[in-house]
Design an enzyme around this catalytic site. Structure first.
Site, PDB file in Angstrom:
ATOM      1  N   GLY A 497     -21.063 -44.803   9.421  1.00  0.00           N
ATOM      2  CA  GLY A 497     -21.610 -45.347   8.003  1.00  0.00           C
ATOM      3  C   GLY A 497     -20.327 -45.313   7.094  1.00  0.00           C
ATOM      4  N   GLU A 500     -18.201 -43.547  -0.249  1.00  0.00           N
ATOM      5  CA  GLU A 500     -17.361 -44.284  -1.226  1.00  0.00           C
ATOM      6  C   GLU A 500     -16.141 -43.915  -1.016  1.00  0.00           C
ATOM      7  OE1 GLU A 500     -17.702 -45.036  -4.739  1.00  0.00           O
ATOM      8  OE2 GLU A 500     -16.136 -43.671  -5.626  1.00  0.00           O
ATOM      9  N   LYS A 522     -15.941 -37.212   7.647  1.00  0.00           N
ATOM     10  CA  LYS A 522     -15.935 -38.140   6.526  1.00  0.00           C
ATOM     11  C   LYS A 522     -14.367 -38.282   6.284  1.00  0.00           C
ATOM     12  CE  LYS A 522     -19.954 -37.177   3.749  1.00  0.00           C
ATOM     13  NZ  LYS A 522     -20.231 -36.887   2.472  1.00  0.00           N
ATOM     14  N   ASP A 615     -28.950 -34.104  -7.454  1.00  0.00           N
ATOM     15  CA  ASP A 615     -28.997 -35.534  -6.746  1.00  0.00           C
ATOM     16  C   ASP A 615     -29.752 -35.138  -5.307  1.00  0.00           C
ATOM     17  OD1 ASP A 615     -28.983 -38.321  -6.219  1.00  0.00           O
ATOM     18  OD2 ASP A 615     -26.918 -38.331  -5.689  1.00  0.00           O
TER      19      ASP A 615
HETATM   20  O1  ACK Z   1     -28.321 -42.772   7.575  1.00  0.00           O
HETATM   21  P1  ACK Z   1     -27.084 -42.336   8.196  1.00  0.00           P
HETATM   22  O2  ACK Z   1     -26.968 -42.599   9.851  1.00  0.00           O
HETATM   23  O3  ACK Z   1     -26.605 -40.814   8.084  1.00  0.00           O
HETATM   24  O4  ACK Z   1     -25.915 -43.001   7.470  1.00  0.00           O
HETATM   25  C1  ACK Z   1     -25.297 -42.175   6.692  1.00  0.00           C
HETATM   26  C2  ACK Z   1     -23.758 -42.287   6.977  1.00  0.00           C
HETATM   27  O5  ACK Z   1     -23.344 -41.134   7.488  1.00  0.00           O
HETATM   28  C3  ACK Z   1     -23.174 -42.322   5.665  1.00  0.00           C
HETATM   29  O6  ACK Z   1     -23.268 -41.037   4.870  1.00  0.00           O
HETATM   30  C4  ACK Z   1     -24.309 -40.485   8.307  1.00  0.00           C
HETATM   31  N1  ACK Z   1     -23.741 -39.090   7.931  1.00  0.00           N
HETATM   32  C5  ACK Z   1     -23.272 -38.386   7.023  1.00  0.00           C
HETATM   33  N2  ACK Z   1     -23.065 -37.230   7.224  1.00  0.00           N
HETATM   34  C6  ACK Z   1     -23.485 -37.081   8.489  1.00  0.00           C
HETATM   35  C7  ACK Z   1     -23.626 -36.001   9.711  1.00  0.00           C
HETATM   36  N3  ACK Z   1     -23.140 -34.974   9.306  1.00  0.00           N
HETATM   37  N4  ACK Z   1     -24.010 -36.112  10.793  1.00  0.00           N
HETATM   38  C8  ACK Z   1     -24.564 -37.425  10.939  1.00  0.00           C
HETATM   39  N5  ACK Z   1     -24.501 -38.520  10.255  1.00  0.00           N
HETATM   40  C9  ACK Z   1     -24.190 -38.248   9.047  1.00  0.00           C
HETATM   41  C10 ACK Z   1     -25.326 -40.843   7.120  1.00  0.00           C
END
Ligand code: ACK
Length: 818
Positions: A497, A500, A522, A615
């Site tokens: 994903g 920002e 991230k 949020d």
């Molecule tokens: O809906 P998603 O697959 O879940 O797309 C978003 C994307 O990253 C951008 O935020 C995914 N994401 C964020 N943190 C995690 C995490 N800890 N484990 C798996 N997916 C994550 C989020």
């Protein structure tokens, strides 16, 4: 060589003389070969003023002698006596103008010496001599004089004391032959323009304490208007929080002197910073810097913070609370923006609570009865935090004692009496055999409310969230709460994903001695600003403080190499809203309630920690392969900045309108109670499998509708118990909303008793709920039920209305909540 006072030395002529018949101007100014002229007073004043302007010396020059500023006799001598002579003029302020002239162009073999008095070099080894003079052009003299010269010579002689003046001519060392050149200043003397030359020469290295100068005329027409002798220094300066002292330049004209600086008050460094002083008196090439100590902030080259709060007084003391007041610090050193109050139970310093207050009073709540608490207070100005006050210790009163107030001693007496009576009653109870045991003193509702209002107040036995903003240095906060991971321990596998600040990836983490874990990573994109880095890592500083199965777990951060990364546990099913949309209708009610229970438990933990999420929404919940939901997306104001759902309000803040309680939208009252409102919306999202709250209504319409009492209708197939809980979360009065622990308890009860989930909100009552809450229904503004439903963006329900017999607005208006 013996000298005598030049003629005229010591004689002073008042300014009026400038306008008199017998005005004597320097030879070359007045023109010795022309008839004496009457010069107006203003001409004289103009010359004086022009000279004074020219005499102002730059800040990196230190005068050893300036003939223009010597009030009395200069003490210079001329040899022979009839050579150089002093013109004893004074300016308009009666200050002397020490001008020496010689003009023996008519006579052969001139050798006229003018010797200065001894000049100390004050430790300088290179000195500069600035001469201002006029020199008559030989061609302008009548008769084309063959003996006329247009130069003179300057010499020096070094000496440790004043006894060296009587030396021979040939012992003087020549500095240079001085000629008039192009660098002159034009002095407008009314009917003619005079050229005032300025010449500068330097001498060095000097090895004695002082020296004499000598000016030799060999037959020119000169007026030596001023002589300034100076050395150059690099003036004291504060650079990079280090003080560099006044430094005399080196002897060599290309020499750079290395100078060590000393850190300004309240700043430190491992290695003293350095700068280099050039021969021209300029500071060059700074190396290293000092840093303000913790609690101090750099401002205008200083680390100045408010002085400590000294006068702390206790106010009302109760069994669970202590009120304090204090006075502004003696030296606020600026406008006090707020106070930070740190307190902890005595001998339990590692677990402390921080409260911020703009006032000079606070009440610390949620304290244990009969316990000693230690308080420290510090003030914050634009320059940062001052140091904490000394420790002040105050003790809460025992459970059965009445509250104390210093200012109300008679009340205390009455209270103590009442307390004793109460104690007697309780003992009586115990003795009468009715066992009630020890029960935790129940907080009254107001205290509970205060707990949430202040956000930071600690509940007994629960750790408290510390706002990373309270750290001057954001790096310190992140390293306090997050482990530094070496980048080599991380394997990035794929991009999942975009955030920002950069991409979000999945990968694996293998720490030494631990098993390999799937992780989400991230990243902070390259070219980030310092603020972006701070905000990015701010999330880790918050997340790292939490440890709960329903809060996303931080593994650590990578800050020592690039890219900067935040590493968290991996949640296989990603964000909850997307997951539910993809799996519409696939789960049992119990599974959905299980998800909601997890989110509520995570939120209870956060609210106990004093953290307000602001949020909470299904998009900010992550779900793993076991359908465990975890709250994520922590940040400060940043969370709302990033959220595409966040919209600007009229008050300027950015708020995810559809998820936010009305008081938070209207006056930014974000509390755990406003998080409860958002939780109700998340419940609605979950039960409707990721439907968008309020569908396509605009934010403005949502705000208006909610304000008028409208609430989201029940999702399809929603158990009554769940919808009732949603409505409770959406109570206008935030104090009437359930607390997260109550929500957890209620969901637990529903899970334990699944039959309680069997009663669903039926179609007609779903709609009647919608109607009952919506205010302006009976206004008669609409001709048909369909028109009205369209107007409130509920057109999809027209058929249901018709099926249930609500075909006219009159019939609709009769609908009641029952
Ligand atoms: O809906 P998603 O697959 O879940 O797309 C978003 C994307 O990253 C951008 O935020 C995914 N994401 C964020 N943190 C995690 C995490 N800890 N484990 C798996 N997916 C994550 C989020």
């Amino acid at each position: 060589m013996r000298g005598s006072r030049p003629r005229g030395a010591g004689r002073r002529r008042p300014p009026g003389g400038c306008g008199g018949d017998t005005l004597r101007t320097p030879a070359s100014l007045a023109g010795c070969y022309s008839a004496p002229r009457r010069a107006p007073l203003w001409t004289c004043l103009l010359l004086c003023a022009a000279l004074r302007t020219l005499l102002a010396s730059p800040s990196n020059e230190v005068n050893l002698l300036d003939s223009r500023t010597v009030m009395g006799d200069l003490g210079w001598i001329a040899f022979p006596k009839n050579g150089w002579e002093e013109i004893g003029e004074v300016d308009e302020n009666y200050a002397p103008i020490h001008t020496y002239q010689v003009c023996k162009v008519m006579e052969q073999n001139q050798n006229n010496w003018l010797l200065t008095s001894w000049i100390s070099n004050e430790g300088a080894s290179r000195i500069f001599i600035e001469l201002k003079f006029t020199l008559r052009d030989c061609n302008s003299l009548p008769g084309g004089l063959g003996t006329c010269k247009e130069t003179f010579n300057m010499y020096y002689f070094e000496s440790d004391d004043e006894n060296g003046r009587n030396i021979k001519e040939n012992q003087y060392i020549k500095i240079d032959t001085i000629a008039a050149d192009e660098s002159f200043t034009e002095l407008d003397l009314g009917d003619r323009v005079m050229k005032l030359n300025t010449e500068v020469r330097d001498v060095g290295p000097l090895s004695k304490k002082g020296f004499y100068l000598a000016f030799q005329d060999v037959g020119a027409c000169i007026a030596l208007v001023s002589v300034r002798v100076y050395y150059k220094k690099c003036p004291s300066v504060i650079r990079h929080l280090a003080v560099f002292p006044d430094t005399i330049t080196g002897a060599d004209s290309s020499q750079l002197l290395e100078v060590s600086g000393s850190c300004v008050n309240h700043s430190v460094t491992d290695e003293p910073p350095k700068m280099h002083c050039s021969a021209e008196g300029e500071w060059l090439v700074p190396i290293g810097k000092c840093m303000c100590k913790e609690g101090y902030e750099e401002k205008n080259g200083t680390c100045q913070a408010p002085s400590p709060v000294t006068n702390v007084k206790k106010g009302k003391i109760a069994k669970n609370s202590i009120s304090l007041s204090w006075q502004e610090p003696d030296r606020p050193n600026g406008i006090i923006l707020e106070y930070e109050i740190k307190y902890f139970e005595k001998d339990q310093e590692t677990s402390y609570t921080i409260i911020k207050s703009k006032e000079t009073t606070i009440t610390a709540e949620g304290l244990k009865p009969a316990s000693v608490y230690v308080f420290q207070i510090r003030a914050r100005t634009a320059a940062g935090y001052g140091v904490f006050s000394r420790r002040f210790e105050f003790e809460t009163i025992p459970v059965f004692a009445a509250s104390s107030d210093q200012s109300q001693i008679p009340i205390i007496a009455v209270s103590v009496t009442v307390g004793v009576i109460l104690l007697a009653v309780v003992i009586g109870f115990l003795l009468s055999g009715r066992r009630c045991g020890y029960s935790k003193a129940k907080q009254d509702p107001e205290e509970e409310k205060m707990h949430f209002h202040n956000g930071h107040i600690k509940l007994p036995g629960v750790r408290t969230y510390i706002d990373p903003h309270t750290y001057e240095d954001p790096n310190q906060a992140v390293h306090e709460f997050a482990k530094e991971i070496e980048a080599s321990c991380i394997t990035i596998e794929r991009v999942i994903g975009a955030g920002e600040f950069g991409e979000v990836c999945s990968g694996r983490l293998k720490l030494p001695g631990k098993r390999e874990l799937p992780v989400a990573i991230k990243t902070l994109k390259v070219g980030y600003t310092e603020k972006q880095r701070r905000d990015f890592l701010g999330e880790a500083s918050i997340m790292g403080q939490f440890d709960h199965p329903n809060i996303i777990h931080l593994e650590g951060v990578v800050t020592k190499s690039k890219p900067v990364m935040i590493v968290t546990e991996y949640m296989e099913n990603g964000s909850l809203d997307t997951f539910l949309k993809k799996n519409d209708g696939q789960f049992t009610v119990i599974q959905l309630v299980g998800m909601l229970r997890g989110i509520a438990a995570g939120m209870k933990y956060l609210s106990d920690m004093g953290y307000v999420h602001r949020d909470l929404a299904a998009r900010n919940i992550l779900i793993n392969s076991n359908l465990v939901c975890k709250v994520s997306d922590f940040g400060l104001s940043r969370v709302l900045e990033d959220d595409p759902e966040a919209a600007y309000t009229t008050r300027g803040g950015k708020i995810p309108i559809r998820w936010t309680a009305p008081e938070a939208i209207a006056f930014r009252k974000f509390t755990s109670a406003s998080d409860v409102w958002s939780y109700g919306i998340v419940m609605w999202e979950v039960v409707s499998y990721g439907e968008r709250p309020y569908w396509e209504m605009t934010n403005q319409d949502v705000i208006k509708a909610v304000e008028e009492g409208y609430r989201l209708p029940s999702p399809m197939d929603c158990p009554v118990a769940l919808y009732q809980l949603m409505l409770d979360c959406w109570q206008k009065d935030r104090n009437s909303r359930p607390k997260f622990d109550e929500i957890v308890n209620m969901l637990d009860k529903l899970i334990r008793n699944p039959s309680s989930l069997k009663t669903l909100v039926n179609a007609s009552s779903r709609v009647s709920n919608l109607l009952a809450e919506h205010g302006p229904l009976g206004s008669g503004a609409y001709r048909s039920v369909g028109e009205w439903l369209e107007a409130i963006k509920m057109g999809r329900y027209t058929e249901i209305f018709m099926e249930n017999g609500y075909s006219s607005m009159d019939a609709v208006a009769q609908v009641t909540l029952e």
